[in-house]
Structures are given as C-alpha cells and as structure tokens.
Design a protein around this motif. Structure first.
Motif, mmCIF file in Angstrom:
data_model
loop_
_atom_site.group_PDB
_atom_site.id
_atom_site.type_symbol
_atom_site.label_atom_id
_atom_site.label_comp_id
_atom_site.label_asym_id
_atom_site.label_seq_id
_atom_site.Cartn_x
_atom_site.Cartn_y
_atom_site.Cartn_z
ATOM 1 N N ARG A 77 -1.615 -7.596 -27.103
ATOM 2 C CA ARG A 77 -2.865 -8.163 -26.580
ATOM 3 C C ARG A 77 -3.640 -7.116 -25.776
ATOM 4 N NH1 ARG A 77 -1.181 -14.148 -24.533
ATOM 5 N NH2 ARG A 77 -3.361 -14.193 -23.929
ATOM 6 N N LYS A 78 -2.921 -6.296 -25.030
ATOM 7 C CA LYS A 78 -3.576 -5.216 -24.278
ATOM 8 C C LYS A 78 -4.210 -4.210 -25.245
ATOM 9 C CE LYS A 78 -2.711 -1.539 -20.990
ATOM 10 N NZ LYS A 78 -1.787 -0.924 -20.037
ATOM 11 N N CYS A 133 4.668 -7.138 -16.471
ATOM 12 C CA CYS A 133 3.282 -6.823 -16.793
ATOM 13 C C CYS A 133 2.435 -8.062 -16.520
ATOM 14 C CB CYS A 133 3.137 -6.432 -18.260
ATOM 15 S SG CYS A 133 4.044 -4.941 -18.705
ATOM 16 N N GLY A 144 -1.732 -9.638 -16.700
ATOM 17 C CA GLY A 144 -3.056 -9.440 -17.266
ATOM 18 C C GLY A 144 -4.000 -10.567 -16.916
ATOM 19 N N PHE A 152 2.513 -8.928 -24.966
ATOM 20 C CA PHE A 152 1.600 -8.435 -23.937
ATOM 21 C C PHE A 152 0.987 -7.108 -24.390
ATOM 22 C CE2 PHE A 152 0.135 -6.331 -20.171
ATOM 23 C CZ PHE A 152 -0.325 -7.345 -19.353
ATOM 24 N N ASP A 204 -5.243 -5.247 -16.085
ATOM 25 C CA ASP A 204 -3.813 -5.426 -16.280
ATOM 26 C C ASP A 204 -3.084 -4.419 -15.401
ATOM 27 O OD1 ASP A 204 -2.685 -3.063 -18.180
ATOM 28 O OD2 ASP A 204 -4.741 -3.574 -18.753
ATOM 29 N N GLU A 211 -7.784 -7.361 -24.802
ATOM 30 C CA GLU A 211 -7.937 -8.745 -24.364
ATOM 31 C C GLU A 211 -8.048 -8.892 -22.845
ATOM 32 O OE1 GLU A 211 -5.296 -12.772 -24.393
ATOM 33 O OE2 GLU A 211 -5.371 -11.640 -26.262
ATOM 34 N N PHE A 212 -7.538 -7.917 -22.098
ATOM 35 C CA PHE A 212 -7.487 -8.062 -20.647
ATOM 36 C C PHE A 212 -8.607 -7.299 -19.953
ATOM 37 C CE2 PHE A 212 -2.891 -8.302 -21.930
ATOM 38 C CZ PHE A 212 -2.784 -9.681 -21.785
#
Length: 174
Positions: free
Chosen positions: A56-57, A72, A74, A53, A65, A61-62
């Motif tokens: 990716r954050k 977490c 997103g 996660f 979130d 990507e989000f």
C-alpha cells in the motif's frame, strides 16, 4: 482543518481523541493502518501484515507513514479528503514530513509527566516492562524545529484533558 495529535506513548492521545469526537460530532477521525493485529486492542485501527502495508505504501496510499516500536503506521490519504475537520493520532518522528504532505496541518502535542506515562502504559497491558522502558525513553523526543504546535497537558482527569484538547482544536484567533 486537519489536526495531528502527537505525543509520547501513554500520554492519553486516543482517550482525548475519543472524548473530542464525542463532544464534536462534526469532527472526523482518521483510522490508522498499523502492522499489528486488530485484536491487540487500544484504538480502532486497521491491522495489516507488513507485506500488505509495504504494498500500500508503494502505491502511494499514505499521506504519512512511519515506523515505531517495531510496527509500521500509516495515515491513508483518502481519509483526509472531504469536508469538515479531521483528526488523527500521529507521530512526532514523522511530523517533519507532514507540512509538505498535508498542507494546513495543525499539530497538537499531548503530554504528561513520566510517572503518569509509566502508569498508563502498565495499565493497558499491551507491552512488556522492557517495551515500557523503551517507550518512556522516547517520551522526551523533540519535534523538529519550525513545526508550529499547541501543547495539551494531560495530567488530570479525562474530562480535564478532553476540555484542553477541545480548546486546542479551536482556530488560533478564537
């Protein structure tokens, strides 16, 4: 249009979203990314590790979130793109950042009286009694000022709640 459905745990957001999707095949649901095993049940979500996660954050990507209840969450940007109306289960805590991150977002607040919330949380069997108390303590969390919302009271049958959500999904002039 993009719709964020927010509200306290146990208000029935996922149930109403599933009903709206069944009634409106043109509506697309965004599958959330959550740091919880997919076997935990409930909604259809992508379960990932906290490390994945965070990675990716970090690459952006989000679209939105947040953290809640030790997890977490997103909303992938890519899932919001494309034609047609989109709906996702969001968070009241993250909604302050939403207007800047998701232009044209419409926020729908699903709510129910506390005894109904408590009964629903207990029935789903995912949380301990302490977890349920903590979720109920957050039930009155207010949205930040200046966020335009539509409220859906989900205190009756599933059909009644779904009908109320479908009405909230209509353009304001309808």
């Amino acid at each position: 249009m993009i719709f964020a459905v927010v509200g306290p745990s146990g208000s029935g957001k996922d149930t109403l979203i599933r009903g709206a999707l069944a009634a409106r095949p043109d509506l697309r649901r965004v599958r959330r990314v959550i740091t919880r095993p997919e076997a935990a049940g409930g909604e259809d979500f992508e379960g990932v590790s906290p490390a994945l996660f965070a990675a990716r954050k970090a690459v952006g990507e989000f679209a939105l979130d947040w953290q809640a209840h030790g997890l977490c969450y997103g909303i992938p940007k890519a899932a919001l793109a494309g034609p047609g109306d989109v709906i996702f289960n969001g968070s009241r805590a993250a909604i302050a950042a939403a207007p800047g991150a998701i232009p044209g977002l419409r926020v729908i607040v699903v709510t129910a009286p506390e005894p109904i919330l408590a009964a629903r949380l207990a029935a789903r069997g995912r949380e301990t009694k302490a977890d349920i108390r903590a979720r109920l303590a957050r039930a009155s969390l207010a949205l930040p000022p200046g966020i335009d919302t539509v409220t859906v009271l989900n205190d009756d049958t599933h059909e009644a709640g779904i009908a109320r959500l479908l009405a909230a999904l209509q353009p304001p002039s309808a």
